[in-house]
Design a protein around this motif. Structure first.
Motif, PDB file in Angstrom:
ATOM      1  N   CYS A   1       0.836  -1.200   0.000  1.00 14.54           N
ATOM      2  CA  CYS A   1       0.000   0.000   0.000  1.00 14.54           C
ATOM      3  C   CYS A   1       0.877   1.259   0.000  1.00 14.54           C
TER       4      CYS A   1
ATOM      5  N   CYS B   1       0.351   4.080   1.121  1.00 16.16           N
ATOM      6  CA  CYS B   1       0.206   4.957   2.294  1.00 16.16           C
ATOM      7  C   CYS B   1       1.217   4.648   3.386  1.00 16.16           C
TER       8      CYS B   1
ATOM      9  N   CYS C   1       1.009   1.847   5.294  1.00 16.19           N
ATOM     10  CA  CYS C   1       0.375   1.044   6.355  1.00 16.19           C
ATOM     11  C   CYS C   1       0.917  -0.384   6.387  1.00 16.19           C
TER      12      CYS C   1
ATOM     13  N   ARG D   1      -8.534   1.445  -1.212  1.00 17.46           N
ATOM     14  CA  ARG D   1      -8.159   0.500  -0.162  1.00 17.46           C
ATOM     15  C   ARG D   1      -9.146   0.590   0.993  1.00 17.46           C
TER      16      ARG D   1
ATOM     17  N   CYS E   1      -7.382   0.575   4.844  1.00 20.03           N
ATOM     18  CA  CYS E   1      -6.745   1.750   5.459  1.00 20.03           C
ATOM     19  C   CYS E   1      -7.334   3.070   4.968  1.00 20.03           C
TER      20      CYS E   1
ATOM     21  N   TRP F   1      -6.847   4.410   1.921  1.00 20.13           N
ATOM     22  CA  TRP F   1      -6.108   5.090   0.856  1.00 20.13           C
ATOM     23  C   TRP F   1      -6.855   4.920  -0.461  1.00 20.13           C
TER      24      TRP F   1
HETATM   25 ZN   LIG Z   1      -2.559   1.820   3.385  1.00 18.29          ZN
END
Ligand SMILES: [Zn+2]
Length: 98
Positions: A40, A42, A44, A81, A84, A86
């Motif tokens: 991911c 982001c 995470c 996503r 999370c 995103w």
């Molecule tokens: Zn993420």
């Protein structure tokens, strides 16, 4: 924007844990389809597996249309996503948050 660094080697990809890193698995399914693994963007740590078609969106859902480039991939539609939150695009090898 986050660069989608491509790892041809699946073990090196998994070890990288790098946000936005990609690994295309071209060995499964039809000749015009592949599996895209990515971390991911982001940060995470989420490891994501999606089905992509080369210049075509596979019939099964969810799936994405891929331009066929492993170095500078573009996907359509955007990636959302749920884990999370995103949401963004992969365009010309960069993840762009929407
Ligand atoms: Zn993420």
């Amino acid at each position: 924007m986050i660069r989608a660094i491509h790892f041809p080697n699946p073990d090196a990809f998994r070890a990288s844990q790098h946000p936005g890193a990609t690994h295309f698995d071209l060995t499964k399914g039809a000749t015009d389809e592949a599996i895209l693994w990515f971390f991911c963007p982001c940060g995470c740590g989420g490891l994501v597996r999606i089905k992509v078609g080369i210049d075509v969106k596979p019939a099964d859902s969810p799936s994405w249309n891929w331009n066929g480039s492993v170095a500078d991939p573009t996907l359509s539609p955007s990636v959302n996503r749920l884990d999370c939150g995103w949401h963004g695009w992969l365009r010309d090898g960069y993840w762009e948050e929407a």
